[in-house]
Write a protein that holds these residues in place. Structure first.
Motif, PDB file in Angstrom:
ATOM      1  N   THR A 101      43.359  45.142  32.809  1.00  0.00           N
ATOM      2  CA  THR A 101      44.646  45.665  32.977  1.00  0.00           C
ATOM      3  C   THR A 101      45.420  44.826  33.587  1.00  0.00           C
ATOM      4  O   THR A 101      45.128  43.940  34.599  1.00  0.00           O
ATOM      5  CB  THR A 101      44.835  47.276  33.683  1.00  0.00           C
ATOM      6  N   ASP A 102      46.878  44.925  33.483  1.00  0.00           N
ATOM      7  CA  ASP A 102      48.085  44.196  34.353  1.00  0.00           C
ATOM      8  C   ASP A 102      47.752  44.679  35.694  1.00  0.00           C
ATOM      9  O   ASP A 102      47.826  43.706  36.639  1.00  0.00           O
ATOM     10  CB  ASP A 102      49.075  44.487  33.885  1.00  0.00           C
ATOM     11  N   THR A 103      47.528  45.836  36.118  1.00  0.00           N
ATOM     12  CA  THR A 103      47.302  46.057  37.759  1.00  0.00           C
ATOM     13  C   THR A 103      46.364  45.488  38.250  1.00  0.00           C
ATOM     14  O   THR A 103      46.170  45.047  39.158  1.00  0.00           O
ATOM     15  CB  THR A 103      47.064  47.729  37.506  1.00  0.00           C
ATOM     16  N   GLN A 104      45.196  45.420  37.484  1.00  0.00           N
ATOM     17  CA  GLN A 104      43.979  44.682  38.223  1.00  0.00           C
ATOM     18  C   GLN A 104      44.230  43.095  38.284  1.00  0.00           C
ATOM     19  O   GLN A 104      44.100  42.595  39.339  1.00  0.00           O
ATOM     20  CB  GLN A 104      42.828  44.834  36.999  1.00  0.00           C
ATOM     21  N   ARG A 105      44.773  42.605  37.329  1.00  0.00           N
ATOM     22  CA  ARG A 105      45.376  41.130  37.594  1.00  0.00           C
ATOM     23  C   ARG A 105      46.470  40.993  38.732  1.00  0.00           C
ATOM     24  O   ARG A 105      46.323  40.082  39.307  1.00  0.00           O
ATOM     25  CB  ARG A 105      46.156  40.607  36.232  1.00  0.00           C
ATOM     26  N   GLU A 106      47.152  42.120  38.795  1.00  0.00           N
ATOM     27  CA  GLU A 106      48.229  41.972  39.997  1.00  0.00           C
ATOM     28  C   GLU A 106      47.602  41.979  41.259  1.00  0.00           C
ATOM     29  O   GLU A 106      47.957  41.265  41.983  1.00  0.00           O
ATOM     30  CB  GLU A 106      49.234  42.813  39.612  1.00  0.00           C
ATOM     31  N   TRP A 107      46.814  43.007  41.353  1.00  0.00           N
ATOM     32  CA  TRP A 107      45.875  42.859  42.676  1.00  0.00           C
ATOM     33  C   TRP A 107      44.875  42.086  43.041  1.00  0.00           C
ATOM     34  O   TRP A 107      44.874  41.483  44.020  1.00  0.00           O
ATOM     35  CB  TRP A 107      45.312  44.590  42.647  1.00  0.00           C
ATOM     36  N   LEU A 108      44.184  41.414  41.799  1.00  0.00           N
ATOM     37  CA  LEU A 108      43.530  40.382  42.166  1.00  0.00           C
ATOM     38  C   LEU A 108      44.388  39.158  42.631  1.00  0.00           C
ATOM     39  O   LEU A 108      43.735  38.408  43.401  1.00  0.00           O
ATOM     40  CB  LEU A 108      42.664  39.852  41.025  1.00  0.00           C
ATOM     41  N   GLN A 109      45.595  38.854  42.092  1.00  0.00           N
ATOM     42  CA  GLN A 109      46.157  37.655  42.557  1.00  0.00           C
ATOM     43  C   GLN A 109      46.635  37.940  43.950  1.00  0.00           C
ATOM     44  O   GLN A 109      46.502  37.152  44.702  1.00  0.00           O
ATOM     45  CB  GLN A 109      47.630  37.655  41.501  1.00  0.00           C
ATOM     46  N   LYS A 110      46.848  39.104  44.225  1.00  0.00           N
ATOM     47  CA  LYS A 110      47.274  39.408  45.881  1.00  0.00           C
ATOM     48  C   LYS A 110      46.380  39.194  46.411  1.00  0.00           C
ATOM     49  O   LYS A 110      46.514  38.338  47.726  1.00  0.00           O
ATOM     50  CB  LYS A 110      47.840  41.014  45.820  1.00  0.00           C
ATOM     51  N   LEU A 111      45.162  39.748  46.163  1.00  0.00           N
ATOM     52  CA  LEU A 111      43.918  39.382  47.023  1.00  0.00           C
ATOM     53  C   LEU A 111      43.655  38.045  47.233  1.00  0.00           C
ATOM     54  O   LEU A 111      43.143  37.656  48.137  1.00  0.00           O
ATOM     55  CB  LEU A 111      42.650  40.373  46.693  1.00  0.00           C
ATOM     56  N   MET A 171      38.382  49.883  41.829  1.00  0.00           N
ATOM     57  CA  MET A 171      37.702  49.436  43.116  1.00  0.00           C
ATOM     58  C   MET A 171      36.498  48.389  43.272  1.00  0.00           C
ATOM     59  O   MET A 171      36.681  47.570  44.178  1.00  0.00           O
ATOM     60  CB  MET A 171      37.193  50.813  43.605  1.00  0.00           C
ATOM     61  N   VAL A 172      35.498  48.676  42.348  1.00  0.00           N
ATOM     62  CA  VAL A 172      34.514  47.752  42.411  1.00  0.00           C
ATOM     63  C   VAL A 172      34.987  46.237  42.282  1.00  0.00           C
ATOM     64  O   VAL A 172      34.651  45.491  42.878  1.00  0.00           O
ATOM     65  CB  VAL A 172      33.626  47.994  41.036  1.00  0.00           C
ATOM     66  N   LEU A 173      36.200  45.981  41.326  1.00  0.00           N
ATOM     67  CA  LEU A 173      36.632  44.718  40.906  1.00  0.00           C
ATOM     68  C   LEU A 173      37.288  43.939  42.284  1.00  0.00           C
ATOM     69  O   LEU A 173      36.994  42.883  42.609  1.00  0.00           O
ATOM     70  CB  LEU A 173      37.588  44.806  39.749  1.00  0.00           C
ATOM     71  N   PHE A 174      37.995  45.123  42.815  1.00  0.00           N
ATOM     72  CA  PHE A 174      38.760  44.476  44.313  1.00  0.00           C
ATOM     73  C   PHE A 174      37.675  44.334  45.337  1.00  0.00           C
ATOM     74  O   PHE A 174      37.904  43.408  46.185  1.00  0.00           O
ATOM     75  CB  PHE A 174      39.767  45.610  44.396  1.00  0.00           C
ATOM     76  N   GLN A 175      36.758  45.561  45.468  1.00  0.00           N
ATOM     77  CA  GLN A 175      35.863  45.276  46.558  1.00  0.00           C
ATOM     78  C   GLN A 175      34.989  44.035  46.499  1.00  0.00           C
ATOM     79  O   GLN A 175      34.774  43.401  47.567  1.00  0.00           O
ATOM     80  CB  GLN A 175      35.171  46.272  46.760  1.00  0.00           C
ATOM     81  N   GLU A 176      34.624  43.706  45.432  1.00  0.00           N
ATOM     82  CA  GLU A 176      33.650  42.462  45.124  1.00  0.00           C
ATOM     83  C   GLU A 176      34.538  41.274  45.468  1.00  0.00           C
ATOM     84  O   GLU A 176      33.856  40.410  46.303  1.00  0.00           O
ATOM     85  CB  GLU A 176      33.420  42.243  43.667  1.00  0.00           C
ATOM     86  N   THR A 177      35.670  41.174  45.096  1.00  0.00           N
ATOM     87  CA  THR A 177      36.704  39.986  45.635  1.00  0.00           C
ATOM     88  C   THR A 177      36.540  39.927  47.010  1.00  0.00           C
ATOM     89  O   THR A 177      36.849  38.812  47.521  1.00  0.00           O
ATOM     90  CB  THR A 177      38.011  40.199  44.716  1.00  0.00           C
ATOM     91  N   ILE A 178      37.036  40.836  47.561  1.00  0.00           N
ATOM     92  CA  ILE A 178      37.220  40.828  49.207  1.00  0.00           C
ATOM     93  C   ILE A 178      35.973  40.463  49.763  1.00  0.00           C
ATOM     94  O   ILE A 178      36.085  39.478  50.832  1.00  0.00           O
ATOM     95  CB  ILE A 178      37.931  42.459  49.823  1.00  0.00           C
ATOM     96  N   ALA A 179      34.911  40.951  49.539  1.00  0.00           N
ATOM     97  CA  ALA A 179      33.551  40.711  50.015  1.00  0.00           C
ATOM     98  C   ALA A 179      33.200  39.221  49.945  1.00  0.00           C
ATOM     99  O   ALA A 179      32.739  38.654  50.816  1.00  0.00           O
ATOM    100  CB  ALA A 179      32.746  41.539  49.646  1.00  0.00           C
ATOM    101  N   SER A 180      33.699  38.611  48.880  1.00  0.00           N
ATOM    102  CA  SER A 180      33.221  37.092  48.671  1.00  0.00           C
ATOM    103  C   SER A 180      34.275  36.394  49.528  1.00  0.00           C
ATOM    104  O   SER A 180      33.867  35.117  49.857  1.00  0.00           O
ATOM    105  CB  SER A 180      33.674  36.705  47.250  1.00  0.00           C
ATOM    106  N   PHE A 181      35.226  36.961  50.121  1.00  0.00           N
ATOM    107  CA  PHE A 181      36.253  36.168  51.228  1.00  0.00           C
ATOM    108  C   PHE A 181      35.393  36.395  52.524  1.00  0.00           C
ATOM    109  O   PHE A 181      35.236  35.570  53.275  1.00  0.00           O
ATOM    110  CB  PHE A 181      37.503  36.516  51.183  1.00  0.00           C
TER     111      PHE A 181
END
Length: 385
Positions: free
Chosen positions: A8-18, A70-80
């Motif tokens: 989704t666009d929301t997922q892309r938007e938040w992944l870009q922010k993260l 949430m899984v998509l975003f949390q995985e990304t944050i934890a990789s940082f």
């Protein structure tokens, strides 16, 4: 590897922010771990971005994201940064569950939504030294007693993740007069509530999961927000997938470091880099195979949970995901360290931190033995049907 899971666009938007704050988060990881220092700057950034209110439903002023998001975003944050990922994951998961299951009455949910929109953070405080993991059914040693129309609560909680940043502690206590476990919403500034700095471990050091000490903390009736007086049917909670998402992110970080090392390291004993060696390619291939398998598993279960028609058929999948990904993450980090060799044990090398952090996943609920036992019991009960 993760691109195919963005829908989704929301997922892309938040992944870009993260991703825009990812380098900043990563730059602090070594110091956070070395000093056992809570990543307050990272958490403040997430609050300022509005990330911490995403799991609030739209009706309460949030974005109403689901488990998959949430899984998509949390995985990304934890990789940082692993400590940031696990810490904020508890807030996201607790908030998501509260509103999905309507665990409180609407006035209390509205109150907390207003608080969360202003940046308040929450986590459950349930573990105790004498009872062990609350998932095994022990009665809390923390007691709540009615006095002069109010509740007086005394006890000690262990493993209180994100304790330096929490605004509210959703704390379990045994209520003798109700013969039940109650959950009280305790503000950090209440008299008698204190954090004792006991967190001295080798994994997830930055989470500062200290002890919560309650010495006759007094609250009125309105702060008794949940009562657990017995089994509640199919009480699955998809929001716990923030846990395996965290360890998947750490595994990805370990893989990326090992790959960069393999592409750059060229000892004078060979032509080219070690990425051309068959044994290194075998390890890299095995790592990516485990990542692909883990990622498809967690995202397929998350997607099924978000679908209200499919959700009732979920039984042991949540525990199986956590078991699978945690153990795969341990294996992935081990293989990454084999690629890098003895350098991976140097204190300044991030792999030794990833190696320690993924071990913590074994002790997050549900435990491996519980998951395997439930799978076996379900098979026995259903037979060959």
């Amino acid at each position: 590897m993760k691109q195919i899971f963005i829908k989704t666009d929301t997922q892309r938007e938040w992944l870009q922010k993260l991703n825009e704050v990812g380098a900043e988060f990563s730059s602090r990881s070594a110091h956070i771990d070395e000093q056992s220092k809570f990543p307050m700057e990272n958490i403040d950034t997430l609050v300022d971005l509005g990330y911490t209110s995403l799991t609030l439903p739209k009706a309460y002023g949030g974005k109403g994201i689901g488990i998959y998001d949430m899984v998509l975003f949390q995985e990304t944050i934890a990789s940082f940064d692993s400590a940031t990922g696990l810490s904020i994951g508890w807030h996201m998961g607790v908030t998501g569950e509260l509103y999905e299951k309507k665990l409180w009455d609407d006035s209390k949910l509205s109150f907390f939504a207003e608080e969360a929109l202003k940046g308040a953070l929450i986590n459950r405080a349930v573990s105790e030294a004498q009872t062990g993991s609350p998932t095994r059914g022990g009665r809390p040693g923390t007691l709540a007693v009615k006095k002069d129309g109010n509740w007086e609560i005394s006890g000690r909680k262990t493993f209180t993740t994100m304790s330096p940043a929490l605004t509210y502690f959703l704390t379990s206590a045994w209520i003798e007069e109700k013969k039940a476990i109650g959950f009280f919403l305790l503000h950090k500034d209440l008299e008698g509530l204190a954090i004792e700095e006991t967190w001295d471990v080798i994994s997830m050091r930055g989470t500062e999961s200290h002890d919560l000490v309650l010495d006759r903390v007094t609250v009125d009736e309105s702060m008794l927000v949940e009562i657990n007086d017995g089994p509640r049917g199919n009480n699955i909670n998809g929001w716990i997938l923030h846990i395996p998402a965290c360890y998947l992110g750490i595994a990805q970080a370990a893989r990326d470091y090992a790959l960069r090392f393999a592409l750059e390291y060229s000892p004078n004993s060979i032509q080219g880099t070690i990425s051309e060696l068959p044994n290194v390619q075998r390890l890299l291939g095995e790592i990516d195979l485990e990542l692909v398998r883990s990622r498809h598993f967690i995202y397929s279960v998350a997607e099924a949970y978000d679908d209200e028609q499919r959700r009732p058929y979920i039984a042991n999948e949540l525990g199986a995901v956590k078991h699978t990904i945690t153990n795969c993450a341990i294996s992935i980090v081990d293989k990454a360290m084999r690629i890098v060799g003895a350098k991976s044990l140097q204190r300044q090398n991030p792999l030794q931190r990833h190696y320690r952090d993924v071990r913590a996943g074994l002790h997050n609920p549900p435990m491996d033995d519980v998951t395997i036992q439930k799978l076996a019991q379900t098979a026995i009960q259903k037979g060959t049907n």
